[in-house]
Design a protein around this motif. Structure first.
Motif, PDB file in Angstrom:
ATOM      1  N   ALA A   1      34.532  37.941  34.928  1.00 30.02           N
ATOM      2  CA  ALA A   1      33.299  38.629  35.324  1.00 30.02           C
ATOM      3  C   ALA A   1      32.947  39.569  34.178  1.00 30.02           C
ATOM      4  CB  ALA A   1      33.532  39.425  36.604  1.00 30.02           C
ATOM      5  N   ILE A   2      31.682  39.911  34.052  1.00 34.30           N
ATOM      6  CA  ILE A   2      31.338  40.920  33.048  1.00 34.30           C
ATOM      7  C   ILE A   2      31.219  42.252  33.777  1.00 34.30           C
ATOM      8  CG2 ILE A   2      30.354  39.370  31.317  1.00 34.30           C
ATOM      9  CD1 ILE A   2      27.565  40.013  32.474  1.00 34.30           C
ATOM     10  N   ALA A   3      31.921  43.244  33.277  1.00 38.94           N
ATOM     11  CA  ALA A   3      32.069  44.499  34.023  1.00 38.94           C
ATOM     12  C   ALA A   3      30.838  45.390  33.881  1.00 38.94           C
ATOM     13  CB  ALA A   3      33.298  45.244  33.528  1.00 38.94           C
ATOM     14  N   TYR A   4      30.560  46.126  34.925  1.00 40.38           N
ATOM     15  CA  TYR A   4      29.514  47.149  34.853  1.00 40.38           C
ATOM     16  C   TYR A   4      29.970  48.249  33.910  1.00 40.38           C
ATOM     17  CZ  TYR A   4      27.286  45.309  39.101  1.00 40.38           C
ATOM     18  OH  TYR A   4      26.654  44.530  40.024  1.00 40.38           O
TER      19      TYR A   4
ATOM     20  N   ILE B   1      36.936  33.416  36.425  1.00 36.04           N
ATOM     21  CA  ILE B   1      37.895  34.319  37.073  1.00 36.04           C
ATOM     22  C   ILE B   1      37.133  35.537  37.575  1.00 36.04           C
ATOM     23  CG2 ILE B   1      40.099  35.560  36.784  1.00 36.04           C
ATOM     24  CD1 ILE B   1      40.364  32.730  35.848  1.00 36.04           C
ATOM     25  N   VAL B   2      37.191  35.778  38.876  1.00 37.49           N
ATOM     26  CA  VAL B   2      36.438  36.906  39.447  1.00 37.49           C
ATOM     27  C   VAL B   2      37.236  37.575  40.559  1.00 37.49           C
ATOM     28  CG1 VAL B   2      34.210  35.776  39.019  1.00 37.49           C
ATOM     29  CG2 VAL B   2      35.296  35.524  41.251  1.00 37.49           C
ATOM     30  N   GLY B   3      36.859  38.793  40.885  1.00 42.05           N
ATOM     31  CA  GLY B   3      37.496  39.498  41.991  1.00 42.05           C
ATOM     32  C   GLY B   3      36.925  39.033  43.320  1.00 42.05           C
TER      33      GLY B   3
ATOM     34  N   PRO C   1      36.827  51.246  31.693  1.00 45.76           N
ATOM     35  CA  PRO C   1      37.691  50.260  32.358  1.00 45.76           C
ATOM     36  C   PRO C   1      38.918  50.912  33.002  1.00 45.76           C
ATOM     37  CG  PRO C   1      37.834  50.049  29.946  1.00 45.76           C
ATOM     38  CD  PRO C   1      36.744  51.027  30.232  1.00 45.76           C
ATOM     39  N   HIS C   2      39.373  50.317  34.100  1.00 50.11           N
ATOM     40  CA  HIS C   2      40.638  50.735  34.702  1.00 50.11           C
ATOM     41  C   HIS C   2      41.545  49.509  34.787  1.00 50.11           C
ATOM     42  CE1 HIS C   2      39.173  48.881  38.368  1.00 50.11           C
ATOM     43  NE2 HIS C   2      38.162  49.740  38.463  1.00 50.11           N
ATOM     44  N   ILE C   3      42.748  49.680  35.360  1.00 57.27           N
ATOM     45  CA  ILE C   3      43.647  48.524  35.292  1.00 57.27           C
ATOM     46  C   ILE C   3      43.242  47.370  36.197  1.00 57.27           C
ATOM     47  CG2 ILE C   3      45.778  49.534  34.356  1.00 57.27           C
ATOM     48  CD1 ILE C   3      46.729  49.516  37.294  1.00 57.27           C
TER      49      ILE C   3
ATOM     50  N   LYS D   1      42.956  52.654  47.252  1.00 59.07           N
ATOM     51  CA  LYS D   1      41.904  52.132  46.387  1.00 59.07           C
ATOM     52  C   LYS D   1      41.743  53.099  45.204  1.00 59.07           C
ATOM     53  CE  LYS D   1      37.105  50.626  46.710  1.00 59.07           C
ATOM     54  NZ  LYS D   1      36.393  51.311  45.666  1.00 59.07           N
ATOM     55  N   MET D   2      41.581  52.529  44.007  1.00 57.32           N
ATOM     56  CA  MET D   2      41.389  53.414  42.858  1.00 57.32           C
ATOM     57  C   MET D   2      40.012  54.039  42.950  1.00 57.32           C
ATOM     58  SD  MET D   2      42.826  51.799  39.388  1.00 57.32           S
ATOM     59  CE  MET D   2      42.937  50.111  39.885  1.00 57.32           C
ATOM     60  N   SER D   3      39.948  55.335  42.847  1.00 58.04           N
ATOM     61  CA  SER D   3      38.629  55.971  42.849  1.00 58.04           C
ATOM     62  C   SER D   3      38.687  57.290  42.100  1.00 58.04           C
ATOM     63  CB  SER D   3      38.124  56.154  44.279  1.00 58.04           C
ATOM     64  OG  SER D   3      38.440  57.439  44.767  1.00 58.04           O
TER      65      SER D   3
ATOM     66  N   GLY E   1      42.721  39.363  43.697  1.00 55.59           N
ATOM     67  CA  GLY E   1      42.565  40.468  44.651  1.00 55.59           C
ATOM     68  C   GLY E   1      42.381  41.782  43.914  1.00 55.59           C
ATOM     69  N   PHE E   2      42.753  42.835  44.573  1.00 55.65           N
ATOM     70  CA  PHE E   2      42.562  44.177  44.016  1.00 55.65           C
ATOM     71  C   PHE E   2      43.888  44.819  43.635  1.00 55.65           C
ATOM     72  CE2 PHE E   2      38.212  45.623  45.809  1.00 55.65           C
ATOM     73  CZ  PHE E   2      37.600  44.822  44.869  1.00 55.65           C
ATOM     74  N   VAL E   3      43.851  45.559  42.542  1.00 54.97           N
ATOM     75  CA  VAL E   3      44.975  46.422  42.210  1.00 54.97           C
ATOM     76  C   VAL E   3      44.692  47.757  42.882  1.00 54.97           C
ATOM     77  CG1 VAL E   3      46.379  47.427  40.381  1.00 54.97           C
ATOM     78  CG2 VAL E   3      44.967  45.424  39.889  1.00 54.97           C
ATOM     79  N   THR E   4      45.616  48.183  43.712  1.00 58.27           N
ATOM     80  CA  THR E   4      45.474  49.520  44.283  1.00 58.27           C
ATOM     81  C   THR E   4      46.351  50.461  43.464  1.00 58.27           C
ATOM     82  OG1 THR E   4      47.250  48.985  45.810  1.00 58.27           O
ATOM     83  CG2 THR E   4      45.007  48.705  46.618  1.00 58.27           C
TER      84      THR E   4
ATOM     85  N   ALA F   1      22.960  38.909  35.334  1.00 53.04           N
ATOM     86  CA  ALA F   1      24.380  38.914  34.955  1.00 53.04           C
ATOM     87  C   ALA F   1      25.007  37.523  35.016  1.00 53.04           C
ATOM     88  CB  ALA F   1      25.154  39.871  35.855  1.00 53.04           C
ATOM     89  N   LEU F   2      24.709  36.790  36.086  1.00 54.38           N
ATOM     90  CA  LEU F   2      25.339  35.467  36.227  1.00 54.38           C
ATOM     91  C   LEU F   2      24.936  34.545  35.075  1.00 54.38           C
ATOM     92  CD1 LEU F   2      24.931  35.110  40.083  1.00 54.38           C
ATOM     93  CD2 LEU F   2      27.126  35.015  38.874  1.00 54.38           C
ATOM     94  N   SER F   3      23.706  34.725  34.587  1.00 57.87           N
ATOM     95  CA  SER F   3      23.260  33.828  33.512  1.00 57.87           C
ATOM     96  C   SER F   3      24.037  34.048  32.213  1.00 57.87           C
ATOM     97  CB  SER F   3      21.757  33.947  33.290  1.00 57.87           C
ATOM     98  OG  SER F   3      21.435  35.217  32.797  1.00 57.87           O
TER      99      SER F   3
HETATM  100  N1  MSP Z   1      29.108  43.371  36.967  1.00 61.66           N
HETATM  101  C1  MSP Z   1      29.681  42.736  38.097  1.00 61.66           C
HETATM  102  C2  MSP Z   1      30.169  41.340  37.735  1.00 61.66           C
HETATM  103  C3  MSP Z   1      29.102  40.418  37.201  1.00 61.66           C
HETATM  104  S1  MSP Z   1      29.773  38.867  36.788  1.00 61.66           S
HETATM  105  C4  MSP Z   1      28.455  37.905  36.479  1.00 61.66           C
HETATM  106  C5  MSP Z   1      30.882  43.549  38.599  1.00 61.66           C
HETATM  107  N2  MSP Z   1      31.390  44.443  37.750  1.00 61.66           N
HETATM  108  S2  MSP Z   1      32.626  45.404  38.094  1.00 61.66           S
HETATM  109  O1  MSP Z   1      32.852  46.191  36.918  1.00 61.66           O
HETATM  110  O2  MSP Z   1      32.406  46.093  39.311  1.00 61.66           O
HETATM  111  O3  MSP Z   1      33.847  44.451  38.318  1.00 61.66           O
HETATM  112  C6  MSP Z   1      34.236  43.551  37.308  1.00 61.66           C
HETATM  113  C7  MSP Z   1      35.436  42.756  37.782  1.00 61.66           C
HETATM  114  O4  MSP Z   1      36.529  43.646  37.957  1.00 61.66           O
HETATM  115  C8  MSP Z   1      35.196  42.075  39.127  1.00 61.66           C
HETATM  116  O5  MSP Z   1      35.709  40.767  39.123  1.00 61.66           O
HETATM  117  C9  MSP Z   1      35.948  42.952  40.090  1.00 61.66           C
HETATM  118  O6  MSP Z   1      36.452  42.266  41.199  1.00 61.66           O
HETATM  119  C10 MSP Z   1      37.093  43.424  39.212  1.00 61.66           C
HETATM  120  N3  MSP Z   1      37.674  44.649  39.743  1.00 61.66           N
HETATM  121  C11 MSP Z   1      37.088  45.860  39.914  1.00 61.66           C
HETATM  122  N4  MSP Z   1      37.982  46.693  40.506  1.00 61.66           N
HETATM  123  C12 MSP Z   1      39.141  46.047  40.740  1.00 61.66           C
HETATM  124  C13 MSP Z   1      40.422  46.397  41.179  1.00 61.66           C
HETATM  125  N5  MSP Z   1      40.722  47.601  41.605  1.00 61.66           N
HETATM  126  N6  MSP Z   1      41.382  45.446  41.101  1.00 61.66           N
HETATM  127  C14 MSP Z   1      41.168  44.210  40.571  1.00 61.66           C
HETATM  128  N7  MSP Z   1      39.975  43.856  40.142  1.00 61.66           N
HETATM  129  C15 MSP Z   1      38.907  44.678  40.393  1.00 61.66           C
HETATM  130  O7  MSP Z   1      31.300  43.331  39.710  1.00 61.66           O
END
Ligand code: MSP
Length: 486
Positions: free
Chosen positions: A16-19, A263-265, A24-26, A303-305, A295-298, A236-238
């Motif tokens: 996925a491309i991250a916002y 590969i996506v969450g 970034p976090h783990i 939840k990471m926040s 899945g998610f890494v906690t 984003a998907l494009s």
């Molecule tokens: N921008 C969208 C994705 C667009 S893809 C066309 C997005 N960005 S995000 O930054 O919120 O997340 C990016 C990726 O990181 C996602 O696949 C999301 O599931 C993953 N993760 C974000 N937090 C996470 C955890 N705590 N643990 C594991 N992965 C998680 O969604």
């Protein structure tokens, strides 16, 4: 002799491309390290690999985060995107291209082309719309999505929006998507997620709003000759197309599309398993082969926040015990297809138990026993050892194919355990012979080779301790791969 049919089979993998609203976090590290391990595995298996990643830089969530930072939006996204990009070195990633959705030359052409295709098909139409929008999710929610009137993911009441937007005829493709998923033509792993997606489609889809009023959501790709910006998810998907040249370079695009694995969450699986295939079908493009949902890494069980203050920084984590300790932890401790927890305590324990005492000690034992010897590669390896190595490789292949990277690593570490007991049984410090030396070197080399996709730095070190030259292995003494952490 050059074989006639030596064209490598291609393998296109994406994350996925991250916002870029925050660093970034783990959780992000988990995803890109999983993709990296698969990409490296496929390269080693002889596939021609393209591995794409990048940052998703549009939408109101990002514009608002930038506004809070006192920077211009452009400046803000440049800075955060650069931090994501710098993970390449820090996490030892092998991606081929990093795309930014704010890049007009690289991305906008592809996004426009896709939009035009949907329009040509008659799948884009205008509609007055009233709905609840969660900026955190960048999506419209319905009443039934809410818990206590709030978005359950962001714990915030969604905003009420009344606009005239462009809509995408998602409903037209419901049956085709259902068939693609059910038949595994579009394979979704793990199976539990596949079933969730099937249930979701069967429950009935609705057309989706694919644009926002420019004055309400100005930070995005403008839709030509209109007062709208492209919905951030459509934009984003494009990226999965534009990164390989869609709208720009037909040759590279044709070479790589369709993707073999996205590969996506789990939180964004719906966009990938439902919206994305519908868009592709509308544009007469083939569907991706598979979507692998992690899945998610906690963090410390939660939840990471930012508010909780438990966000784990991947850069900090690599400083503790090196990049491979983090790669190992994320790939081994967190099941690829499920949730898992990170805590500094668990991280240290895994490091000491599995890496310092387990792998590191195993390699050092063999290196010290064999250092200075010259071992002929053609000396036969005993049957039992050959079997164990083969079994491990078969298991690794199977688990990687099924998106169970934690099991793949477990199989390699079982070989390490087996090797340790083999050393104990043979007691080579008492009676060493060429046959035992050959077996031990084979175990160490097989371990190094198998680890290459997962822990590339460590694996390379292991292989350098047992260099092969002109048919002989020359084992050397080594420094501890993983000094014990106190
Ligand atoms: N921008 C969208 C994705 C667009 S893809 C066309 C997005 N960005 S995000 O930054 O919120 O997340 C990016 C990726 O990181 C996602 O696949 C999301 O599931 C993953 N993760 C974000 N937090 C996470 C955890 N705590 N643990 C594991 N992965 C998680 O969604």
């Amino acid at each position: 002799m050059v074989k006639k049919n030596n064209k490598k089979e291609k393998f296109y993998i994406t994350t996925a491309i991250a916002y870029v609203n925050a660093k970034p976090h783990i959780g992000h590290a988990l995803e890109i390290i999983q993709a990296d391990a698969i990409a490296r595995y496929m390269r080693a298996a002889g596939r021609d690999v393209f591995f794409g990643t990048g940052t998703d830089e549009h939408g109101d969530k990002i514009r608002r985060a930038a506004a809070q930072s006192q920077k211009t939006t452009k400046q803000f996204v440049n800075e955060i995107s650069a931090i994501f990009k710098s993970q390449k070195k820090v996490l030892n990633l092998s991606y081929d291209k990093f795309i930014r959705t704010s890049n007009k030359k690289e991305h906008w052409l592809g996004a426009y082309k896709l939009w035009t295709e949907l329009e040509k098909k008659g799948d884009i139409y205008k509609k007055k719309y009233e709905g609840l929008y969660c900026v955190g999710c960048e999506k419209f929610l319905t009443e039934k999505d809410l818990i206590d009137d709030k978005c359950p993911l962001h714990q915030k009441a969604p905003e009420k929006i009344e606009e005239e937007n462009y809509f995408f005829r998602l409903t037209k493709y419901a049956r085709a998507i259902e068939n693609a998923i059910a038949s595994d033509n579009l394979k979704i792993l793990p199976a539990t997620r596949k079933n969730e997606m099937l249930a979701f489609v069967r429950d009935g889809l609705e057309d989706v709003s694919f644009s926002r009023l420019k004055k309400a959501a100005p930070w995005g790709i403008p839709i030509l000759k209109s007062d709208q910006t492209m919905y951030v998810w459509c934009d984003a998907l494009s990226n999965y197309l534009s990164i390989i040249g869609y709208g720009k370079n037909t040759k590279t695009f044709k070479k790589w599309w369709p993707a073999n694995a996205h590969i996506v969450g789990k939180d964004i699986l719906r966009f990938h398993a439902i919206y994305w295939p519908a868009m592709l079908l509308s544009a007469d493009l083939p569907l991706p082969k598979s979507i692998l949902a992690h899945g998610f890494v906690t963090s410390g069980g939660q939840k990471m926040s930012k508010t909780l203050g438990n966000v784990v920084d991947p850069f900090e984590a690599t400083k503790k015990h090196g990049v491979d300790a983090l790669r190992y932890y994320l790939l081994r401790e967190i099941p690829s297809d499920g949730d898992g927890d990170f805590s500094w305590e668990k991280f240290k324990n895994r490091y000491n138990d599995d890496l310092a005492k387990g792998l590191g000690n195993f390699v050092s034992r063999i290196a010290h026993l064999l250092a200075g010897e010259k071992i002929a590669v053609k000396l036969p390896i005993s049957r039992k050892i050959q079997q164990e190595i083969r079994r491990m490789n078969v298991r690794v292949e199977k688990h990687v194919g099924e998106f169970r990277l934690h099991e793949a690593l477990a199989a390699i570490f079982q070989l390490v355990q087996f090797g340790d007991s083999y050393i104990n049984e043979k007691q080579p410090w008492k009676n060493k012979n060429a046959k035992v030396s050959r077996d031990l070197s084979a175990l160490a080399i097989a371990t190094g080779e198998a680890l290459l996709p997962f822990m590339p730095e460590t694996a390379t070190k292991i292989l350098a301790i047992f260099p092969i030259k002109a048919g002989y292995i020359y084992p050397k003494k080594n420094k501890a791969l993983f000094p014990r952490a106190e």
